[in-house]
Design an enzyme around this catalytic site. Structure first.
Site, PDB file in Angstrom:
ATOM      1  N   SER A 124       0.831  -1.195   0.000  1.00 42.32           N
ATOM      2  CA  SER A 124       0.000   0.000   0.000  1.00 42.32           C
ATOM      3  C   SER A 124       0.871   1.252   0.000  1.00 42.32           C
ATOM      4  O   SER A 124       1.977   1.249   0.567  1.00 42.32           O
ATOM      5  CB  SER A 124      -0.848  -0.029   1.277  1.00 42.32           C
ATOM      6  N   TYR A 149      -1.815  -1.379  10.808  1.00 38.03           N
ATOM      7  CA  TYR A 149      -2.105  -1.920   9.470  1.00 38.03           C
ATOM      8  C   TYR A 149      -0.944  -1.603   8.518  1.00 38.03           C
ATOM      9  O   TYR A 149      -0.418  -2.494   7.842  1.00 38.03           O
ATOM     10  CB  TYR A 149      -3.425  -1.333   8.909  1.00 38.03           C
ATOM     11  N   LYS A 153       2.084  -4.026   6.420  1.00 38.65           N
ATOM     12  CA  LYS A 153       2.461  -3.988   4.995  1.00 38.65           C
ATOM     13  C   LYS A 153       3.980  -3.801   4.876  1.00 38.65           C
ATOM     14  O   LYS A 153       4.647  -4.453   4.082  1.00 38.65           O
ATOM     15  CB  LYS A 153       1.726  -2.848   4.277  1.00 38.65           C
TER      16      LYS A 153
HETATM   17  P1  NAD Z   1     -10.997  -7.288   1.097  1.00 33.60           P
HETATM   18  O1  NAD Z   1     -11.246  -7.288   2.561  1.00 33.60           O
HETATM   19  O2  NAD Z   1     -12.152  -7.042   0.195  1.00 33.60           O
HETATM   20  O3  NAD Z   1     -10.302  -8.671   0.647  1.00 33.60           O
HETATM   21  C1  NAD Z   1      -9.461  -9.385   1.501  1.00 33.60           C
HETATM   22  C2  NAD Z   1      -9.971 -10.837   1.523  1.00 33.60           C
HETATM   23  O4  NAD Z   1      -9.118 -11.596   2.382  1.00 33.60           O
HETATM   24  C3  NAD Z   1     -11.395 -10.945   2.068  1.00 33.60           C
HETATM   25  O5  NAD Z   1     -12.191 -11.687   1.159  1.00 33.60           O
HETATM   26  C4  NAD Z   1     -11.229 -11.690   3.399  1.00 33.60           C
HETATM   27  O6  NAD Z   1     -12.320 -12.535   3.667  1.00 33.60           O
HETATM   28  C5  NAD Z   1      -9.925 -12.462   3.152  1.00 33.60           C
HETATM   29  N1  NAD Z   1      -9.180 -12.778   4.372  1.00 33.60           N
HETATM   30  C6  NAD Z   1      -8.832 -11.959   5.393  1.00 33.60           C
HETATM   31  N2  NAD Z   1      -8.131 -12.635   6.319  1.00 33.60           N
HETATM   32  C7  NAD Z   1      -8.016 -13.922   5.863  1.00 33.60           C
HETATM   33  C8  NAD Z   1      -7.405 -15.111   6.361  1.00 33.60           C
HETATM   34  N3  NAD Z   1      -6.796 -15.122   7.549  1.00 33.60           N
HETATM   35  N4  NAD Z   1      -7.495 -16.233   5.628  1.00 33.60           N
HETATM   36  C9  NAD Z   1      -8.126 -16.247   4.435  1.00 33.60           C
HETATM   37  N5  NAD Z   1      -8.739 -15.169   3.909  1.00 33.60           N
HETATM   38  C10 NAD Z   1      -8.678 -14.012   4.627  1.00 33.60           C
HETATM   39  O7  NAD Z   1      -9.835  -6.233   0.831  1.00 33.60           O
HETATM   40  P2  NAD Z   1      -9.296  -5.629  -0.541  1.00 33.60           P
HETATM   41  O8  NAD Z   1      -9.664  -4.203  -0.588  1.00 33.60           O
HETATM   42  O9  NAD Z   1      -9.649  -6.500  -1.673  1.00 33.60           O
HETATM   43  O10 NAD Z   1      -7.733  -5.697  -0.251  1.00 33.60           O
HETATM   44  C11 NAD Z   1      -6.942  -6.787  -0.679  1.00 33.60           C
HETATM   45  C12 NAD Z   1      -5.521  -6.583  -0.198  1.00 33.60           C
HETATM   46  O11 NAD Z   1      -5.043  -5.350  -0.722  1.00 33.60           O
HETATM   47  C13 NAD Z   1      -5.374  -6.494   1.314  1.00 33.60           C
HETATM   48  O12 NAD Z   1      -4.172  -7.124   1.693  1.00 33.60           O
HETATM   49  C14 NAD Z   1      -5.288  -5.001   1.561  1.00 33.60           C
HETATM   50  O13 NAD Z   1      -4.579  -4.698   2.730  1.00 33.60           O
HETATM   51  C15 NAD Z   1      -4.546  -4.540   0.328  1.00 33.60           C
HETATM   52  N6  NAD Z   1      -4.776  -3.127   0.001  1.00 33.60           N
HETATM   53  C16 NAD Z   1      -6.055  -2.667  -0.136  1.00 33.60           C
HETATM   54  C17 NAD Z   1      -6.276  -1.330  -0.435  1.00 33.60           C
HETATM   55  C18 NAD Z   1      -7.662  -0.771  -0.536  1.00 33.60           C
HETATM   56  O14 NAD Z   1      -7.819   0.446  -0.463  1.00 33.60           O
HETATM   57  N7  NAD Z   1      -8.693  -1.582  -0.739  1.00 33.60           N
HETATM   58  C19 NAD Z   1      -5.177  -0.465  -0.614  1.00 33.60           C
HETATM   59  C20 NAD Z   1      -3.882  -0.983  -0.477  1.00 33.60           C
HETATM   60  C21 NAD Z   1      -3.698  -2.331  -0.181  1.00 33.60           C
HETATM   61  C1  WQD Z   2      -9.279   9.663   0.961  1.00 34.36           C
HETATM   62  C2  WQD Z   2      -9.498  11.148   1.196  1.00 34.36           C
HETATM   63  C3  WQD Z   2      -9.796  11.734   3.514  1.00 34.36           C
HETATM   64  C4  WQD Z   2     -13.548   9.554   4.046  1.00 34.36           C
HETATM   65  C5  WQD Z   2      -6.684   4.635   3.099  1.00 34.36           C
HETATM   66  C6  WQD Z   2      -5.615   3.882   3.836  1.00 34.36           C
HETATM   67  C7  WQD Z   2      -4.581   3.361   2.894  1.00 34.36           C
HETATM   68  C8  WQD Z   2      -5.226   2.549   1.753  1.00 34.36           C
HETATM   69  C9  WQD Z   2      -6.356   3.288   1.108  1.00 34.36           C
HETATM   70  C10 WQD Z   2      -5.190   0.252   2.349  1.00 34.36           C
HETATM   71  C11 WQD Z   2      -8.749  11.711   2.402  1.00 34.36           C
HETATM   72  C12 WQD Z   2     -11.067  12.013   2.730  1.00 34.36           C
HETATM   73  C13 WQD Z   2     -12.403  10.104   3.518  1.00 34.36           C
HETATM   74  C14 WQD Z   2     -14.613  10.409   4.436  1.00 34.36           C
HETATM   75  C15 WQD Z   2     -13.327  12.297   3.694  1.00 34.36           C
HETATM   76  N1  WQD Z   2      -5.812   1.339   2.232  1.00 34.36           N
HETATM   77  N2  WQD Z   2     -12.295  11.444   3.330  1.00 34.36           N
HETATM   78  N3  WQD Z   2     -14.452  11.753   4.221  1.00 34.36           N
HETATM   79  O1  WQD Z   2      -6.827   7.714   3.792  1.00 34.36           O
HETATM   80  O2  WQD Z   2      -5.973   7.959   1.408  1.00 34.36           O
HETATM   81  O3  WQD Z   2      -6.079   5.730   2.433  1.00 34.36           O
HETATM   82  O4  WQD Z   2      -7.266   3.753   2.115  1.00 34.36           O
HETATM   83  O5  WQD Z   2      -4.023   0.046   2.208  1.00 34.36           O
HETATM   84  O6  WQD Z   2      -3.735   2.567   3.648  1.00 34.36           O
HETATM   85  O7  WQD Z   2      -5.006   4.751   4.786  1.00 34.36           O
HETATM   86  O8  WQD Z   2      -8.186   6.849   1.813  1.00 34.36           O
HETATM   87  O9  WQD Z   2     -10.554   6.891   1.183  1.00 34.36           O
HETATM   88  O10 WQD Z   2      -9.949   6.999   3.639  1.00 34.36           O
HETATM   89  O11 WQD Z   2      -9.494   8.964   2.171  1.00 34.36           O
HETATM   90  O12 WQD Z   2     -13.232  13.512   3.529  1.00 34.36           O
HETATM   91  O13 WQD Z   2     -15.648   9.960   4.934  1.00 34.36           O
HETATM   92  O14 WQD Z   2     -10.892  11.360   1.477  1.00 34.36           O
HETATM   93  O15 WQD Z   2      -9.585  12.704   4.482  1.00 34.36           O
HETATM   94  O16 WQD Z   2      -8.356  13.018   2.082  1.00 34.36           O
HETATM   95  P1  WQD Z   2      -6.724   7.177   2.428  1.00 34.36           P
HETATM   96  P2  WQD Z   2      -9.622   7.363   2.231  1.00 34.36           P
END
Ligand code: NAD
Ligand code: WQD
Length: 335
Positions: A124, A149, A153
């Site tokens: 991330s 979290y 990562k």
């Molecule tokens: P998500 O929660 O939709 O998908 C994650 C999946 O993993 C879920 O289906 C959950 O049931 C499964 N899971 C969790 N723990 C588990 C375990 N112990 N065993 C088996 N399955 C398990 O999340 P996502 O948004 O699809 O994110 C996927 C990956 O990408 C995650 O590692 C997340 O941290 C990373 N990521 C997400 C974002 C984002 O904004 N969505 C941003 C950066 C990184």
């Molecule tokens: C985006 C912008 C908020 C909600 C997070 C995690 C990051 C990654 C992605 C997993 C910011 C603003 C948000 C709301 C708002 N996830 N906001 N009202 O914070 O960039 O990243 O998700 O890895 O690790 O930290 O994403 O969507 O929460 O926020 O004004 O109700 O929207 O302040 O400027 P962020 P976000």
């Protein structure tokens, strides 16, 4: 290739499975359904015409996870499974470290035991912390994370790097996602938030669906175009396509590469709100609140390395991201 996708019924995992199948790969999903549903398997089949093999298995359950490796000869693994809520990770850090670190180590040990050498890992942009100037470049390395979290990562990135240093036949691509939003154009798969969404677009979607009264805009006094926070939003289908390129790159190279996946462009909260209003055809109520603790003003990617190494460039713009999110939201409301 035959690819194990952990977390494959989740938001990004399900879109990636669709793109992997479209590119001719065989997909096997492992998910414990903590944050997704088994019905996603049927949706993947509906979109792609192929039903992926599915094991409802927890990656913390090493014995059952090993059975998956015994029953399948994998060429590669894409590792999505994990917990992802920033605020929750502050409240229950041990749960996050257990799932995201112990679970990953189980998986990496089994990859070693069964000689599965190619890995793509979901990292991330949060690993850059607030230490660097935008656009964030991979060569900056790892910044100071501000929550457990983010630290999970960062630790996974370090573990994978060390593991591959110790075995030069291994290959990994660590993808640092920026802000994935949107949904598949079919409207069948998308993000289904668990409880009150923390992220911007899922929250906006719930305001539009009438589940929340108004968007809380976290601060409008940042040094940005309109004072609200700026992020690099990327369509989840673009992100999914980047995984196909990344796993194919991993399979044909050795070592570890860290690669940003974003569009390279930043949009403010108000700009996203306007794009969503255009998509749904109505005004979306909002109130400006204080800044959210831990937020940074601006975050967007340098995308040069993704283009150069993977030949990846995001295609969808912010209007398409919001239109696809809105279509999925409307379908969810009908269910
Ligand atoms: P998500 O929660 O939709 O998908 C994650 C999946 O993993 C879920 O289906 C959950 O049931 C499964 N899971 C969790 N723990 C588990 C375990 N112990 N065993 C088996 N399955 C398990 O999340 P996502 O948004 O699809 O994110 C996927 C990956 O990408 C995650 O590692 C997340 O941290 C990373 N990521 C997400 C974002 C984002 O904004 N969505 C941003 C950066 C990184
Ligand atoms: C985006 C912008 C908020 C909600 C997070 C995690 C990051 C990654 C992605 C997993 C910011 C603003 C948000 C709301 C708002 N996830 N906001 N009202 O914070 O960039 O990243 O998700 O890895 O690790 O930290 O994403 O969507 O929460 O926020 O004004 O109700 O929207 O302040 O400027 P962020 P976000």
């Amino acid at each position: 290739m035959k690819i194990l996708v952990t977390g494959g019924t989740g938001y990004i995992g399900s879109h990636t499975c669709v793109e992997l199948i479209a590119s001719g790969h065989e997909v096997v999903i492992v998910d414990n359904l903590y944050n997704s549903s088994a019905d996603v398997i049927n949706k993947i089949e509906k979109i792609s015409g192929v039903k992926p093999a599915f094991y409802q298995t927890d990656i913390l359950d090493k014995e059952n996870l090993e059975k998956v490796f015994q029953e399948n000869k994998f060429d590669a693994v894409i590792h999505f499974a994990g917990y992802k809520a920033v605020g929750e990770s502050v409240a229950i850090p041990l749960t996050y470290y257990e799932n995201n670190i112990a679970g990953s180590i189980n998986l990496y040990q089994l990859m070693k035991k069964y000689q599965v050498r190619n890995l793509v890992f979901s990292s991330s942009a949060t690993v850059y912390g607030d230490d660097f100037e935008v656009p964030f470049k991979e060569e900056y390395g790892l910044g100071t994370t501000t929550n457990p979290y983010g630290t999970t990562k960062k630790m996974n990135e370090m573990i994978i790097t060390d593991m591959n240093k110790a075995d030069e036949n291994n290959s990994a691509v660590i993808l640092r996602y920026f802000n994935p939003i949107g949904a598949h154009e079919s409207g069948l798969i998308g993000e289904v938030p668990n409880g009150i969404p923390n992220n911007l677009v899922p929250y906006i979607a719930q305001v539009v669906a009438g589940q929340r009264d108004f968007l809380r805009v976290w601060g409008n006094d940042y040094d940005t175009v309109d004072g609200t926070g700026v992020r690099d939003y990327i369509h989840v289908v673009d992100l999914a396509k980047a995984h196909v390129k990344a796993i194919e790159y991993a399979a044909s190279h050795k070592g570890t590469e860290v690669i940003n996946v974003g569009t390279g462009k930043g949009y403010s909260v108000m700009q996203v709100l306007k794009a969503y209003e255009k998509a749904c055809g109505k005004q979306i109520p909002y109130k400006v609140m204080d800044r959210r603790p831990g937020d940074i003003a601006v975050c967007y990617a340098d995308t040069t390395k993704a283009e150069k190494l993977l030949g990846f460039k995001a295609q969808y713009d912010i209007d398409e991201m919001c239109a696809d999110s809105y279509r999925f939201t409307c379908n969810l409301a009908k269910q």
